[in-house]
Design a protein around this motif. Sequence first.
Motif, PDB file in Angstrom:
ATOM      1  N   PRO A 293       0.787  -1.232   0.021  1.00  0.00           N
ATOM      2  CA  PRO A 293       0.007   0.180  -0.013  1.00  0.00           C
ATOM      3  C   PRO A 293       0.883   1.273   0.011  1.00  0.00           C
ATOM      4  CG  PRO A 293       0.276  -0.868   2.253  1.00  0.00           C
ATOM      5  CD  PRO A 293       1.060  -2.015   1.431  1.00  0.00           C
ATOM      6  N   ASN A 294       1.901   1.520  -0.567  1.00  0.00           N
ATOM      7  CA  ASN A 294       2.700   2.613  -0.608  1.00  0.00           C
ATOM      8  C   ASN A 294       2.112   3.452  -1.490  1.00  0.00           C
ATOM      9  OD1 ASN A 294       4.663   4.660  -1.335  1.00  0.00           O
ATOM     10  ND2 ASN A 294       6.159   3.186  -1.546  1.00  0.00           N
TER      11      ASN A 294
ATOM     12  N   HIS B 262       4.225   0.302   4.235  1.00  0.00           N
ATOM     13  CA  HIS B 262       3.569   1.433   3.425  1.00  0.00           C
ATOM     14  C   HIS B 262       4.876   2.368   2.610  1.00  0.00           C
ATOM     15  CE1 HIS B 262       0.385   0.272   6.442  1.00  0.00           C
ATOM     16  NE2 HIS B 262      -0.457   0.938   5.219  1.00  0.00           N
TER      17      HIS B 262
ATOM     18  N   GLU C  71       8.483  -1.064   9.937  1.00  0.00           N
ATOM     19  CA  GLU C  71       8.545  -0.262   8.733  1.00  0.00           C
ATOM     20  C   GLU C  71       9.602   0.715   8.949  1.00  0.00           C
ATOM     21  OE1 GLU C  71       5.284   2.870   7.486  1.00  0.00           O
ATOM     22  OE2 GLU C  71       4.805   0.737   6.738  1.00  0.00           O
TER      23      GLU C  71
END
Length: 290
Positions: free
Chosen positions: A90-91, A110, A268
């Motif tokens: 979902p970047n 992300h 992340e």
Amino acid sequence: MKRLCPGSFQYAVIRMDPVAMVEHYHDPIATVEARALRPKKYLVYLDLSLDLPLPESAWFRFQISPIGTTLRPKEPARGIASDMVIPIYPNPARPQGRDPLKPETPFPFHNCYHWIENTTTVRIRRKDDLYDDVNAVKLGARQHLAMGRMFSDDYDRMEAACEVMYANDPVWRAMHPRESGGESDEDDRVDRSRRASHGPRTEASPDSRLSDDSGGERSARPDSRCHEAGSSVNDLLTMDVFNFAHDDDNQFLPLVDLWFELVTHLSEEDIPSPLEFYKERDAMNRFGWL
């Protein structure tokens, strides 16, 4: 599914084992220097298996792509721009307006990208039990091919930039005969497609630290089935999937452990840059015993 060797088109975490890479030398100095290294864990994409998973194998050669959390460093001398990347959903970023790659199973971070010209070969150590990829983040074959098509466009940009930069360079011209009529448009199209799918088949520039792909060159023409079949056999022999050649250079490839549980091993905020992985690899190669 449980496997002896990990499968392709999956995301994983790896960490180099410097001590295991030098223990066969029985050199106490080498062992001390290897223990001084502090290898990190890296997020990678498993691109291409280079070995058959034989029961007696201690490790399996794999072509991997370390995953970045930033745009790619520029390499103007090679025509590489920072936006030659592909986001992983979902970047939310959209460099060049590109749609992100969408794994079949949810990707937990992300901020991740695939970088162009960012492949290397490692040895994945065999586990005492089997690799269980039931919960692995997988990229479907269609998305893998889509990645190749997008990077093919970037290779066109790289070539166009180099044609301008090196228009009067006889060495560069000699290495790229297409511009003087050495290759047909069809040959060039096939070459770009192959290169985008498996990485370039040329040596990286001396100052490049992002790619050391060493796969064999294929020269198949689409209008010759016999030639294409012969080339496929040559490809298999060049890859040495049966390890008949007993290549001593394999000992210089990074030996890594691998895990499919991404969030167990990385957060992340802590995903290291691919550049750091190459620094670790180069640190091993700088020692006199490698």
